[in-house]
Write an enzyme that holds these catalytic residues in place. Structure first.
Site, PDB file in Angstrom:
ATOM      1  CD  GLU A 191      -2.997  -1.224   2.172  1.00 34.77           C
ATOM      2  OE1 GLU A 191      -2.871  -0.469   3.161  1.00 34.77           O
ATOM      3  OE2 GLU A 191      -3.948  -1.999   2.019  1.00 34.77           O
ATOM      4  CD  GLU A 229      -3.830  -6.507   2.821  1.00 40.72           C
ATOM      5  OE1 GLU A 229      -2.601  -6.380   2.674  1.00 40.72           O
ATOM      6  OE2 GLU A 229      -4.498  -5.795   3.569  1.00 40.72           O
TER       7      GLU A 229
END
Length: 479
Positions: free
Chosen positions: A226, A329
């Site tokens: 991220e 994810e």
């Protein structure tokens, strides 16, 4: 008379044989179903047979399958082996541990996971923040993974054994050590300092080598988890150009110099919303693109019911077909035990997986495989759902319906399977299909509506009569 075949005639015969239409007339279809308000949980609910239908009418509901149109090959489906999962696993009694391993990794009595992800340094789903080196050790001479030897490494080894070593593992960092960053903090974003880019690139090599020494081969790695999120937990910011330049000037060459160019390097590892901008910035640069195996993505910023910006994934696949797509994810956030049995938990997995595979994704990895009854442990209180939770007070496992929804794919669509065409003529039925290496076809049909739908499974003019239950997912295995 003897028959002599030249090389050309052998090729022509082989080609004609390969192009022979799939004959469904003599096949049977085993139907495995998970459905709300029933006891069906990947249950064998029907055996179907084909009969001639020919041209369907517009009034007839159909799922059309064309085995002659083949696309990407599946690498695997699985979930993340985090510190939190490992710690929770070892709080269970031995009987429950074995139940867990069988449930996830057994191909007969479980759902046959073959893919896994783990964290480099700590992440939010760790009980504390940690790294593998001493402060200011730019040479990384102090590097060791002793922290992981308590829970995570033994856990991964147990998983490897349960899966007969058929686990494809990739690793992701959430943050470099605090002293390498401009905010001097592993948490709250910050950026990697220029002075430590080479040390950080060397860090990935050290991790891969350390795990290999432990008997845990690392198949691939992502550059940064991220990279556009400033989180209250471990995080580090890279713009698209930052990541591009780090790959081409540091990480890519460092892996190559250390004989690790075979490791699958995955960029982005963040949400679908900015995936095209990130992919185009990195992959349009030949010096960066040559090191990149694929693009990883999550679902969080785009998780708004059935509209999850799947088209953004398709745009990347269309524009960069030589690169791979991997879902790295996803989970349901904001854990609340009262939502443990909400049916929409599983339906969101089913919806995502159908569309992600249809848009070219080659591997799909859920977040934590196991969490405790509070949705942790998590050192910043970012508690979430997992497909399986452990009640550490009773030692029992709790299966959410997301476990079964994922299993409707992972149990029947095996590594090496190729996606084939599956198309429904009604919006209430979502579908994808694969043909496995053993020739068996798995057709997944998802129904998120409250309607019971009768339909035909149609292949080359042959059709089998099927029923989709309200709020259900079914996998039809054509043998």
């Amino acid at each position: 008379m003897k028959l002599f075949l030249t090389g050309l005639s052998l090729f022509v015969c082989s080609f004609l044989f390969a192009q022979k239409p799939f004959d469904a007339s003599d096949k049977k279809v085993l139907v495995f179903t998970t459905a709300e308000n029933t006891d069906y949980r990947i249950s064998l609910t029907d055996t179907l047979h084909f009969s001639h239908l020919g041209q369907p009418l517009e009034t007839q509901i159909c799922v059309f399958v064309d085995p002659s149109k083949k696309f990407q090959q599946l690498i695997g489906i699985g979930g993340a082996l985090t510190d939190a999962s490992a710690e929770t696993f070892y709080k269970l009694p031995e009987e429950s541990r074995q139940e867990f391993l069988k449930a996830y990794y057994d191909t007969i009595n479980g759902i046959g996971y073959t893919m896994a992800r783990t964290n480099i340094n700590s992440c939010d789903f760790s009980s504390d923040s940690y790294t593998y080196v001493d402060n200011n050790d730019t040479t990384l001479n102090s590097f060791n993974v002793a922290h992981d030897e308590k829970y995570k490494i033994p856990f991964i080894k147990d998983v490897q054994k349960a899966a007969n070593n058929h686990i494809t593992l990739f690793a992701s960092p959430w943050s470099p050590p605090a002293w390498m960053k401009d905010n001097n903090d592993m948490l709250h974003g910050g950026k990697l300092k220029d002075a430590f880019k080479q040390s950080w690139a060397n860090y990935y090599v050290k991790f891969i080598q350390a795990y290999d020494t432990q008997g845990i081969p690392v198949w691939g790695l992502t550059v940064q988890n991220e990279p556009m999120a400033k989180q209250t937990w471990e995080s580090c910011i890279y713009t698209a150009t930052d990541e591009r330049d780090f790959i081409k000037n540091f990480l890519g060459p460092t892996l190559a110099r250390n004989g690790l160019s075979n490791k699958k390097l995955i960029c982005w590892d963040h949400n679908r919303d900015l995936i095209y901008q990130r992919a185009s910035t990195i992959l349009s640069d030949a010096d960066a693109a040559k090191y990149v195996w694929g693009i990883g993505y999550h679902w969080y910023e785009t998780w708004t019911g059935s509209s999850m910006q799947f088209d953004n994934v398709a745009r990347v696949h269309e524009s960069f077909p030589s690169k791979n797509l991997i879902f790295t994810e996803g989970c349901a956030e904001s854990f609340n035990i009262s939502r443990m049995y909400n049916w929409d938990l599983g339906e969101r997995y089913g919806t995502s997986m159908v569309h992600d595979f249809n848009n070219g994704t080659v591997a799909w990895t859920d977040w934590n495989v196991l969490l405790d009854e509070k949705g942790g442990p998590n050192h910043v209180g970012n508690f979430c759902f997992a497909p399986v939770h452990a009640d550490t007070k009773t030692g029992k496992l709790i299966y959410t319906n997301s476990y079964y929804y994922i299993g409707q794919f992972s149990k029947f669509i095996r590594p090496g399977a190729q996606r084939i065409i599956a198309s429904a003529n009604r919006d209430k039925l979502q579908t994808t299909a694969f043909i496995n290496e053993d020739g068996k076809i798995a057709v997944v049909v998802l129904n998120t509506s409250g309607d019971k739908i009768n339909y035909h499974l149609w292949i080359n003019g042959e059709a089998a009569d099927a029923v989709s239950l309200p709020h259900s997912i079914a996998t039809m295995v054509i043998e």
